[in-house]
Design an enzyme around this catalytic site. Structure first.
Site, PDB file in Angstrom:
ATOM      1  CG  HIS A 206      -1.841  -0.998   1.023  1.00  0.00           C
ATOM      2  ND1 HIS A 206      -1.910  -2.277   1.521  1.00  0.00           N
ATOM      3  CD2 HIS A 206      -3.407  -0.898   0.643  1.00  0.00           C
ATOM      4  CE1 HIS A 206      -3.408  -2.875   1.287  1.00  0.00           C
ATOM      5  NE2 HIS A 206      -4.069  -1.883   0.824  1.00  0.00           N
TER       6      HIS A 206
ATOM      7  CE  LYS B 220      -3.908  -0.322   4.541  1.00  0.00           C
ATOM      8  NZ  LYS B 220      -4.960   0.402   5.131  1.00  0.00           N
TER       9      LYS B 220
HETATM   10  N1  NAD Z   1     -12.692  -0.442   3.054  1.00  0.00           N
HETATM   11  C1  NAD Z   1     -12.309  -0.117   1.862  1.00  0.00           C
HETATM   12  O1  NAD Z   1     -12.386  -0.655   0.751  1.00  0.00           O
HETATM   13  C2  NAD Z   1     -11.206   0.916   1.762  1.00  0.00           C
HETATM   14  C3  NAD Z   1     -10.484   1.262   0.866  1.00  0.00           C
HETATM   15  C4  NAD Z   1      -9.625   2.456   0.802  1.00  0.00           C
HETATM   16  C5  NAD Z   1      -9.191   3.139   2.288  1.00  0.00           C
HETATM   17  N2  NAD Z   1      -9.830   2.342   3.176  1.00  0.00           N
HETATM   18  C6  NAD Z   1      -9.679   2.911   4.805  1.00  0.00           C
HETATM   19  O2  NAD Z   1     -10.321   4.340   4.714  1.00  0.00           O
HETATM   20  C7  NAD Z   1      -9.647   5.142   5.608  1.00  0.00           C
HETATM   21  C8  NAD Z   1      -9.393   6.515   5.058  1.00  0.00           C
HETATM   22  O3  NAD Z   1      -8.685   6.300   4.033  1.00  0.00           O
HETATM   23  P1  NAD Z   1      -8.184   7.359   3.054  1.00  0.00           P
HETATM   24  O4  NAD Z   1      -7.180   7.011   1.976  1.00  0.00           O
HETATM   25  O5  NAD Z   1      -9.423   8.360   2.450  1.00  0.00           O
HETATM   26  O6  NAD Z   1      -7.446   8.432   3.945  1.00  0.00           O
HETATM   27  P2  NAD Z   1      -7.189  10.077   4.137  1.00  0.00           P
HETATM   28  O7  NAD Z   1      -6.283  10.267   5.215  1.00  0.00           O
HETATM   29  O8  NAD Z   1      -7.046  10.472   3.051  1.00  0.00           O
HETATM   30  O9  NAD Z   1      -8.741  10.451   4.692  1.00  0.00           O
HETATM   31  C9  NAD Z   1      -9.206  10.303   5.904  1.00  0.00           C
HETATM   32  C10 NAD Z   1      -9.878  11.771   6.133  1.00  0.00           C
HETATM   33  O10 NAD Z   1     -10.537  11.693   7.415  1.00  0.00           O
HETATM   34  C11 NAD Z   1     -10.313  12.828   8.255  1.00  0.00           C
HETATM   35  N3  NAD Z   1     -10.760  12.574   9.701  1.00  0.00           N
HETATM   36  C12 NAD Z   1      -9.817  12.054  10.310  1.00  0.00           C
HETATM   37  N4  NAD Z   1     -10.620  11.922  11.806  1.00  0.00           N
HETATM   38  C13 NAD Z   1     -11.763  12.442  11.327  1.00  0.00           C
HETATM   39  C14 NAD Z   1     -12.754  12.831  12.484  1.00  0.00           C
HETATM   40  N5  NAD Z   1     -12.773  12.399  13.688  1.00  0.00           N
HETATM   41  N6  NAD Z   1     -14.012  13.323  11.857  1.00  0.00           N
HETATM   42  C15 NAD Z   1     -14.011  13.667  10.478  1.00  0.00           C
HETATM   43  N7  NAD Z   1     -12.957  13.417   9.836  1.00  0.00           N
HETATM   44  C16 NAD Z   1     -12.037  12.958  10.127  1.00  0.00           C
HETATM   45  C17 NAD Z   1      -8.830  13.148   8.019  1.00  0.00           C
HETATM   46  O11 NAD Z   1      -8.927  14.623   8.140  1.00  0.00           O
HETATM   47  C18 NAD Z   1      -8.906  12.964   6.420  1.00  0.00           C
HETATM   48  O12 NAD Z   1      -9.194  13.955   5.698  1.00  0.00           O
HETATM   49  C19 NAD Z   1      -8.724   4.526   6.264  1.00  0.00           C
HETATM   50  O13 NAD Z   1      -8.716   3.557   7.373  1.00  0.00           O
HETATM   51  C20 NAD Z   1      -8.096   3.301   4.985  1.00  0.00           C
HETATM   52  O14 NAD Z   1      -7.267   1.929   5.643  1.00  0.00           O
HETATM   53  C21 NAD Z   1     -10.803   1.392   3.108  1.00  0.00           C
END
Ligand code: NAD
Length: 238
Positions: free
Chosen positions: A135, A139
């Site tokens: 990844h 991450k």
């Molecule tokens: N299930 C899936 O298919 C899948 C796919 C991709 C990513 N993910 C997961 O999703 C999550 C997010 O991934 P991403 O790539 O978008 O990360 P990212 O860091 O780009 O985005 C996360 C966002 O959430 C915000 N955030 C953090 N805490 C918060 C809160 N308490 N309230 C509101 N906003 C908050 C951050 O400021 C950030 O903008 C990770 O845990 C990742 O592993 C899951």
């Protein structure tokens, strides 16, 4: 459908693009700078919430949606040690939750393939099994939630493996998961069976985030108006 986005990072933005393309409306966007707006009043304007924030805040966000009576699709990884607590909260609050460690259709088909291959390999003790996941460097959790799901599927079938470890296996009963972080890498997962005679491996490689985002929107369409806990198996009818 009226959607609340909780977490407006890489996934939140990809989900917004697809949701708008499908004719849905984004009625609330929550990120760290306006997290105080995640209230019953604002959530009440949405038919469903889609939560992709990360390991630290996922559980609180999910519970707030349940308190507000808003069905929630969560994709945040790295919090599943609290699954039982969330399940109980969902039951007592009569909430609605769809959770998947990976929303892409391809990965969910890959999960089925992984279970089938592990079942086929179980009688052949001459094969060792190992996993790898790659990844991007931002991450926060390792191994990935998807790798944990895949590992648990293997452990269920292959009785000679007792537990997964996120390092080189020290004993034959450990299922090794090697995590690599490099850019750019939306997500690769490999399960490899090796013997002195030959190797068998299955690999899923995501080319971008569209598959995860599309699956999450599909999941939101499925969840709106339902009660209880669901997985992508329910959404895809697998
Ligand atoms: N299930 C899936 O298919 C899948 C796919 C991709 C990513 N993910 C997961 O999703 C999550 C997010 O991934 P991403 O790539 O978008 O990360 P990212 O860091 O780009 O985005 C996360 C966002 O959430 C915000 N955030 C953090 N805490 C918060 C809160 N308490 N309230 C509101 N906003 C908050 C951050 O400021 C950030 O903008 C990770 O845990 C990742 O592993 C899951």
């Amino acid at each position: 459908m009226r959607i609340a986005l909780i977490g407006y990072g890489k996934m939140g933005k990809a989900i917004e693009t697809i949701a708008l393309q499908k004719g849905h409306e984004i009625v609330l966007k929550i990120d760290l700078d306006n997290a105080h707006e995640l209230t019953k009043e604002y959530l009440g304007k949405a038919d469903v919430a889609i939560e992709f924030t990360g390991p630290s805040n996922a559980v609180d966000n999910i519970k707030k949606c349940m308190d507000a009576g808003t069905p929630v699709v969560s994709g945040s990884t790295g919090w599943l040690e609290r699954w039982n607590e969330v399940e109980q909260y969902c039951n007592t609050s009569k909430g609605s939750l769809l959770y998947a460690s990976n929303y892409s259709i391809g990965v969910n088909l890959f999960f089925e393939l992984n279970k089938y291959l592990a079942k086929l390999m179980e009688p052949y003790g001459e094969y060792d099994v190992q996993m790898e996941e790659v990844h991007h460097t931002q991450k926060k959790d390792a191994p990935s939630g998807t790798a944990i799901t895949l590992a648990e599927q293997v452990l269920k079938q292959i009785r000679r493996k007792k537990l997964w470890v996120n390092q080189e296996a020290g004993t034959p009963d450990e299922l090794q998961i090697i995590s690599e972080r490099t850019d750019p890498a939306p997500g690769t997962h490999k399960i490899k069976y090796t013997s002195d005679i030959d190797d068998l491996e299955i690999i899923h490689t995501a080319h971008n985030r569209v598959g995860f985002a599309g699956g999450a929107v599909l999941g939101a369409e499925f969840l709106a108006g339902k009660k209880g806990i669901y997985s992508m198996k329910d959404v895809l009818g697998l």
